[in-house]
Design an enzyme around this catalytic site. Structure first.
Site, PDB file in Angstrom:
ATOM      1  N   GLY A  24     -49.185  12.142 -24.310  1.00 44.30           N
ATOM      2  CA  GLY A  24     -48.933  12.943 -23.111  1.00 44.30           C
ATOM      3  C   GLY A  24     -49.895  14.086 -23.012  1.00 44.30           C
ATOM      4  O   GLY A  24     -50.972  14.060 -23.599  1.00 44.30           O
ATOM      5  N   THR A  25     -49.488  15.071 -22.282  1.00 43.02           N
ATOM      6  CA  THR A  25     -50.337  16.214 -22.010  1.00 43.02           C
ATOM      7  C   THR A  25     -50.680  16.984 -23.286  1.00 43.02           C
ATOM      8  O   THR A  25     -51.810  17.412 -23.475  1.00 43.02           O
ATOM      9  CB  THR A  25     -49.589  17.188 -21.066  1.00 43.02           C
ATOM     10  OG1 THR A  25     -48.544  16.471 -20.426  1.00 43.02           O
ATOM     11  CG2 THR A  25     -50.516  17.813 -20.069  1.00 43.02           C
ATOM     12  N   PHE A  26     -49.693  17.144 -24.142  1.00 47.20           N
ATOM     13  CA  PHE A  26     -49.915  18.058 -25.264  1.00 47.20           C
ATOM     14  C   PHE A  26     -50.050  17.383 -26.626  1.00 47.20           C
ATOM     15  O   PHE A  26     -50.229  18.049 -27.628  1.00 47.20           O
ATOM     16  CB  PHE A  26     -48.789  19.097 -25.323  1.00 47.20           C
ATOM     17  CG  PHE A  26     -48.678  19.895 -24.059  1.00 47.20           C
ATOM     18  CD1 PHE A  26     -49.787  20.535 -23.532  1.00 47.20           C
ATOM     19  CD2 PHE A  26     -47.475  19.985 -23.387  1.00 47.20           C
ATOM     20  CE1 PHE A  26     -49.698  21.277 -22.365  1.00 47.20           C
ATOM     21  CE2 PHE A  26     -47.375  20.719 -22.214  1.00 47.20           C
ATOM     22  CZ  PHE A  26     -48.493  21.367 -21.706  1.00 47.20           C
ATOM     23  N   GLY A  27     -49.921  16.075 -26.699  1.00 46.24           N
ATOM     24  CA  GLY A  27     -50.054  15.475 -28.024  1.00 46.24           C
ATOM     25  C   GLY A  27     -49.808  13.987 -28.035  1.00 46.24           C
ATOM     26  O   GLY A  27     -49.479  13.389 -27.015  1.00 46.24           O
ATOM     27  N   ASP A 137     -39.577  19.856 -16.416  1.00 40.90           N
ATOM     28  CA  ASP A 137     -40.347  18.602 -16.314  1.00 40.90           C
ATOM     29  C   ASP A 137     -39.435  17.408 -16.618  1.00 40.90           C
ATOM     30  O   ASP A 137     -39.791  16.512 -17.387  1.00 40.90           O
ATOM     31  CB  ASP A 137     -41.547  18.636 -17.265  1.00 40.90           C
ATOM     32  CG  ASP A 137     -42.588  17.560 -16.929  1.00 40.90           C
ATOM     33  OD1 ASP A 137     -42.501  16.980 -15.820  1.00 40.90           O
ATOM     34  OD2 ASP A 137     -43.471  17.293 -17.766  1.00 40.90           O
TER      35      ASP A 137
END
Ligand code: ADP
Ligand code: MG
Length: 301
Positions: A24-27, A137
């Site tokens: 995903g966005t962060f990991g 989210d």
């Protein structure tokens, strides 16, 4: 498994890594096994150093929201040199994958299952909101399902504290399709944006496709009003109300899209998908909706 670009710390090596579960966005999230106990876990590893801040934010939020059966459990945090790993309990799949499987005919998803699923998400949300935080989210990718049918809220990387005296205004949060009108219209917002997302997710569980699949913010608003009708009152937007004008569109009752859905389910979805944030039920109120009556009935067989 070799994790690209990371210094493999001793601590992280107490796990054997298996498949990548998500990115995903962060990991990246990997399935892993504890070498000593054999326990299966999911480890979220940061992609780049700058993401440490976000991952630590997720840890901080999870530590403030005490354990709840419908919020994914963080077992431990591994922070060494440039590696940060969040070790979570392992869940079998995301709600997103489950919806895809149902669509492909690989699984069945009864109305009873949908009800239980929504009930559990709302229980997790209720707990989170009562703890003073909101998710920002909420979407099928961030909801996880276990084989036993337990549903848990995950990915608290965007969650934030709610301060009624200082409502949030940060705009580019949440995933477009589940973004509440007040965020799209650049107004201030609070936990009611999670209730909007809940309405969109509930509809998606019935439709097996997103209710409002917009491409850009303006298109997203169009998708919304062409489905639920234009707002008849924008006073909840305060001074910004004058900036917007909507064509006088009536709702095309999404009832028509979902002919097999009970009237209680529609009523709850319609309430959750209210333009006016203050008209949306809170999680506590939604849990008391007649739609969930069967969830409180004791099984006596
Ligand atoms: P990101 O911030 O990168 O979106 P998430 O926490 O949403 O991170 O995880 C990305 C994906 O990894 C999820 O959509 C899900 O498919 C998978 N995943 C995350 N946590 C778990 C878990 N505890 N068990 C199983 N799969 C998980
Ligand atoms: Mg996510």
């Amino acid at each position: 498994m070799v994790m690209m670009g990371y210094v493999r710390s001793n601590y992280l090596s107490k796990y054997t890594y298996d498949v990548k579960l998500g990115e995903g966005t962060f990991g990246c999230v990997y399935k892993a096994f504890n070498k000593d106990s054999g326990e299966v876990v999911a480890i979220k590893v940061l992609k780049y150093n700058q993401d440490v801040q976000n991952n630590l934010h997720e840890v901080m939020v999870l530590s403030k929201i005490q354990d709840h059966p419908n919020i994914v459990q963080l077992k431990e945090t591994i922070a060494e040199s440039n590696v940060l790993g969040l070790v979570f309990e392992y869940m079998d799949c995301s709600l997103c994958k489950l919806i895809r499987d149902v669509k492909l005919g690989r699984r069945v998803c009864s109305e009873v299952w949908v009800r239980n699923c929504c009930f559990q998400i709302l229980k997790g949300l209720d707990h989170m909101h009562k703890s003073g935080y909101f998710h920002r989210d909420l979407k099928p990718d961030n909801l996880l399902v276990s084989r036993g049918g337990i549903v848990k809220i995950a990915d608290l990387g965007s969650a934030t504290e709610f301060k009624p005296d200082a409502p949030n205004t940060e705009q580019h949060i949440g995933t477009l399709w589940y973004r509440a009108p007040e965020v799209l219209m650049e107004s201030s917002y609070g936990p009611t944006i999670d209730m909007w997302a809940m309405g969109a997710i509930m509809a998606e569980l019935f439709l097996l496709k997103p209710l409002f699949p917009g491409i850009r913010s303006t298109d997203q608003l169009y998708k919304i009003y062409s489905m639920i009708g234009s707002p008849d009152d924008l006073s909840w937007l305060g001074a910004d109300a004058d900036l917007y004008e909507f064509p006088p569109l009536k709702e095309i009752p999404f009832v028509k899209l979902m002919c097999h859905v009970s009237k209680e389910a529609f009523d709850l979805m319609a309430q959750l998908l209210s333009w006016n944030p203050s008209k949306r039920p809170t999680a506590t109120e939604a849990l008391r909706h007649p739609y969930f009556k069967p969830c409180y009935e004791v099984q006596t067989t």
